[in-house]
Design a protein around this motif. Structure first.
Motif, mmCIF file in Angstrom:
data_model
loop_
_atom_site.group_PDB
_atom_site.id
_atom_site.type_symbol
_atom_site.label_atom_id
_atom_site.label_comp_id
_atom_site.label_asym_id
_atom_site.label_seq_id
_atom_site.Cartn_x
_atom_site.Cartn_y
_atom_site.Cartn_z
ATOM 1 N N LYS A 19 0.869 -1.171 0.000
ATOM 2 C CA LYS A 19 0.000 0.000 0.000
ATOM 3 C C LYS A 19 0.907 1.223 0.000
ATOM 4 O O LYS A 19 1.719 1.397 0.906
ATOM 5 N N ASP A 78 1.204 5.467 -0.551
ATOM 6 C CA ASP A 78 0.513 6.758 -0.594
ATOM 7 C C ASP A 78 0.821 7.411 -1.935
ATOM 8 O O ASP A 78 1.985 7.701 -2.239
ATOM 9 N N THR A 104 -7.001 7.877 -2.477
ATOM 10 C CA THR A 104 -7.014 6.558 -1.847
ATOM 11 C C THR A 104 -5.576 6.111 -1.622
ATOM 12 O O THR A 104 -4.830 6.771 -0.929
ATOM 13 N N GLU A 105 -5.220 4.996 -2.202
ATOM 14 C CA GLU A 105 -3.863 4.471 -2.113
ATOM 15 C C GLU A 105 -3.590 3.599 -3.331
ATOM 16 O O GLU A 105 -4.506 3.146 -4.007
ATOM 17 N N GLY A 118 -2.317 0.114 -4.451
ATOM 18 C CA GLY A 118 -2.176 -1.193 -3.826
ATOM 19 C C GLY A 118 -1.850 -2.266 -4.832
ATOM 20 O O GLY A 118 -2.231 -2.191 -6.002
#
Length: 108
Positions: free
Chosen positions: A7, A9, A61-62, A64
């Motif tokens: 994950k 940023d 969001t992120e 992933g």
């Protein structure tokens, strides 16, 4: 098998606008350590070419990804290194494999 969830940023990724899309690339290196002999490594990359609307959603969001790697016999630690190709920024984490949990069985 180890399932490694990443994950990231998106605000820490150096996206660049080219040809109407936001481009970014993250290089990933995973190395298992703690056993005798050569440490097995996995190299991969997350290549992103995002439409402007997708870019806006991702920025809230992120980023992933899940990678499956074979656990080396005797490995005690998994080191994950992530590098933003655009900026050269690097981050890493050491994961003790004694704390690794088997994946949950699928719901029936």
């Amino acid at each position: 098998t180890l399932l490694v969830g990443l994950k990231i940023d998106p605000r820490n990724v150096g996206f660049e606008m080219k040809d109407g899309k936001w481009h970014g690339r993250i290089d990933v290196l995973m190395v298992q350590t703690g056993m005798p002999g050569k440490s097995p490594a996995l190299q991969d990359a997350l290549e992103m070419n995002l439409e402007p609307e997708t870019y806006r959603r991702v920025m809230n969001t992120e980023i992933g990804a899940v990678k499956a790697i074979e656990r080396a016999p005797g490995a005690t630690t998994l080191r994950v290194v992530v590098r933003d190709v655009t900026t050269g920024s690097v981050g890493s984490v050491n994961i003790p494999l004694a704390e690794a949990k088997p994946p949950a069985p699928p719901n029936s």
